[in-house]
Design a protein around this motif. Sequence first.
Motif, PDB file in Angstrom:
ATOM      1  N   LEU A  56       0.843  -1.193   0.000  1.00 34.15           N
ATOM      2  CA  LEU A  56       0.000   0.000   0.000  1.00 34.15           C
ATOM      3  C   LEU A  56       0.877   1.241   0.000  1.00 34.15           C
ATOM      4  N   GLY A  57       0.671   2.073  -0.990  1.00 35.98           N
ATOM      5  CA  GLY A  57       1.387   3.334  -1.059  1.00 35.98           C
ATOM      6  C   GLY A  57       0.522   4.467  -0.553  1.00 35.98           C
ATOM      7  N   LEU A  58       1.025   5.667  -0.666  1.00 32.73           N
ATOM      8  CA  LEU A  58       0.302   6.845  -0.200  1.00 32.73           C
ATOM      9  C   LEU A  58      -1.011   7.028  -0.955  1.00 32.73           C
ATOM     10  N   GLN A  59      -1.002   6.799  -2.262  1.00 33.98           N
ATOM     11  CA  GLN A  59      -2.217   6.973  -3.061  1.00 33.98           C
ATOM     12  C   GLN A  59      -3.303   5.984  -2.655  1.00 33.98           C
ATOM     13  N   GLU A  60      -2.945   4.743  -2.415  1.00 35.94           N
ATOM     14  CA  GLU A  60      -3.933   3.743  -2.014  1.00 35.94           C
ATOM     15  C   GLU A  60      -4.524   4.063  -0.653  1.00 35.94           C
ATOM     16  N   ILE A  61      -3.681   4.479   0.269  1.00 33.90           N
ATOM     17  CA  ILE A  61      -4.164   4.841   1.606  1.00 33.90           C
ATOM     18  C   ILE A  61      -5.091   6.050   1.520  1.00 33.90           C
ATOM     19  N   LEU A  62      -4.763   7.016   0.674  1.00 30.42           N
ATOM     20  CA  LEU A  62      -5.601   8.194   0.489  1.00 30.42           C
ATOM     21  C   LEU A  62      -6.965   7.807  -0.080  1.00 30.42           C
ATOM     22  N   VAL A  63      -7.002   6.919  -1.047  1.00 27.20           N
ATOM     23  CA  VAL A  63      -8.276   6.469  -1.622  1.00 27.20           C
ATOM     24  C   VAL A  63      -9.112   5.748  -0.566  1.00 27.20           C
ATOM     25  N   ILE A  64      -8.486   4.896   0.231  1.00 30.49           N
ATOM     26  CA  ILE A  64      -9.199   4.186   1.299  1.00 30.49           C
ATOM     27  C   ILE A  64      -9.763   5.179   2.310  1.00 30.49           C
ATOM     28  N   ALA A  65      -8.981   6.186   2.686  1.00 33.69           N
ATOM     29  CA  ALA A  65      -9.443   7.191   3.643  1.00 33.69           C
ATOM     30  C   ALA A  65     -10.637   7.967   3.092  1.00 33.69           C
ATOM     31  N   ILE A  66     -10.622   8.300   1.810  1.00 30.36           N
ATOM     32  CA  ILE A  66     -11.739   9.033   1.206  1.00 30.36           C
ATOM     33  C   ILE A  66     -12.992   8.165   1.175  1.00 30.36           C
ATOM     34  N   VAL A  67     -12.845   6.888   0.854  1.00 29.22           N
ATOM     35  CA  VAL A  67     -13.998   5.985   0.834  1.00 29.22           C
ATOM     36  C   VAL A  67     -14.594   5.847   2.229  1.00 29.22           C
ATOM     37  N   VAL A  68     -13.738   5.700   3.244  1.00 34.16           N
ATOM     38  CA  VAL A  68     -14.225   5.592   4.622  1.00 34.16           C
ATOM     39  C   VAL A  68     -14.948   6.877   5.023  1.00 34.16           C
ATOM     40  N   LEU A  69     -14.406   8.018   4.644  1.00 33.20           N
ATOM     41  CA  LEU A  69     -15.048   9.293   4.957  1.00 33.20           C
ATOM     42  C   LEU A  69     -16.411   9.402   4.294  1.00 33.20           C
ATOM     43  N   LEU A  70     -16.513   8.953   3.064  1.00 31.58           N
ATOM     44  CA  LEU A  70     -17.800   9.000   2.365  1.00 31.58           C
ATOM     45  C   LEU A  70     -18.811   8.031   2.971  1.00 31.58           C
ATOM     46  N   LEU A  71     -18.350   6.868   3.397  1.00 25.72           N
ATOM     47  CA  LEU A  71     -19.263   5.876   3.957  1.00 25.72           C
ATOM     48  C   LEU A  71     -19.796   6.268   5.335  1.00 25.72           C
ATOM     49  N   PHE A  72     -18.912   6.749   6.190  1.00 22.41           N
ATOM     50  CA  PHE A  72     -19.289   6.986   7.580  1.00 22.41           C
ATOM     51  C   PHE A  72     -19.546   8.449   7.914  1.00 22.41           C
ATOM     52  N   GLY A  73     -19.021   9.372   7.159  1.00 18.78           N
ATOM     53  CA  GLY A  73     -19.220  10.783   7.453  1.00 18.78           C
ATOM     54  C   GLY A  73     -18.227  11.287   8.485  1.00 18.78           C
ATOM     55  N   GLY A  74     -18.061  12.585   8.531  1.00 20.79           N
ATOM     56  CA  GLY A  74     -17.079  13.205   9.409  1.00 20.79           C
ATOM     57  C   GLY A  74     -17.397  13.107  10.882  1.00 20.79           C
ATOM     58  N   LYS A  75     -18.680  13.031  11.241  1.00 18.15           N
ATOM     59  CA  LYS A  75     -19.044  12.998  12.661  1.00 18.15           C
ATOM     60  C   LYS A  75     -18.908  11.606  13.251  1.00 18.15           C
ATOM     61  N   LYS A  76     -19.069  10.592  12.442  1.00 16.28           N
ATOM     62  CA  LYS A  76     -19.066   9.224  12.955  1.00 16.28           C
ATOM     63  C   LYS A  76     -17.662   8.659  13.134  1.00 16.28           C
ATOM     64  N   ILE A  77     -16.694   9.145  12.376  1.00 17.72           N
ATOM     65  CA  ILE A  77     -15.336   8.590  12.416  1.00 17.72           C
ATOM     66  C   ILE A  77     -14.687   8.728  13.804  1.00 17.72           C
ATOM     67  N   PRO A  78     -14.771   9.882  14.488  1.00 14.19           N
ATOM     68  CA  PRO A  78     -14.177   9.944  15.845  1.00 14.19           C
ATOM     69  C   PRO A  78     -14.813   8.954  16.816  1.00 14.19           C
ATOM     70  N   GLU A  79     -16.123   8.728  16.682  1.00 16.21           N
ATOM     71  CA  GLU A  79     -16.784   7.755  17.550  1.00 16.21           C
ATOM     72  C   GLU A  79     -16.275   6.342  17.260  1.00 16.21           C
ATOM     73  N   LEU A  80     -16.086   6.026  15.984  1.00 12.68           N
ATOM     74  CA  LEU A  80     -15.558   4.713  15.619  1.00 12.68           C
ATOM     75  C   LEU A  80     -14.146   4.517  16.149  1.00 12.68           C
ATOM     76  N   MET A  81     -13.310   5.541  16.014  1.00 13.17           N
ATOM     77  CA  MET A  81     -11.930   5.433  16.484  1.00 13.17           C
ATOM     78  C   MET A  81     -11.869   5.329  18.006  1.00 13.17           C
ATOM     79  N   ARG A  82     -12.782   6.004  18.698  1.00 14.85           N
ATOM     80  CA  ARG A  82     -12.841   5.908  20.155  1.00 14.85           C
ATOM     81  C   ARG A  82     -13.173   4.478  20.559  1.00 14.85           C
ATOM     82  N   GLY A  83     -14.116   3.867  19.848  1.00 17.07           N
ATOM     83  CA  GLY A  83     -14.469   2.477  20.126  1.00 17.07           C
ATOM     84  C   GLY A  83     -13.316   1.529  19.853  1.00 17.07           C
ATOM     85  N   VAL A  84     -12.581   1.776  18.771  1.00 16.66           N
ATOM     86  CA  VAL A  84     -11.414   0.947  18.450  1.00 16.66           C
ATOM     87  C   VAL A  84     -10.362   1.093  19.547  1.00 16.66           C
ATOM     88  N   GLY A  85     -10.142   2.308  20.005  1.00 18.76           N
ATOM     89  CA  GLY A  85      -9.165   2.540  21.076  1.00 18.76           C
ATOM     90  C   GLY A  85      -9.550   1.833  22.362  1.00 18.76           C
TER      91      GLY A  85
END
Length: 75
Positions: free
Chosen positions: A4-33
Amino acid sequence: MFGLGLQEILVIAIVVLLLFGGKKIPELMRGVGQGVRSFKEGLSGEPAQQTTQNTSDGSSPKEESSEGVADAAGE
């Protein structure tokens, strides 16, 4: 490992942002932590210090008494 290079990671991050939205991602990361912290506690056998956690509405979670746990268990 996965090639995985920088471009692939960037595409994955954009897809995750589109799927979950900006407000849900911190809650997901808190749960992962919390899950990782719990896993580490289980491996070491020692409970880590409990930090004060707030719920999403800004109030502190209520502590359960041992009586409430016993009542819920049907004892």
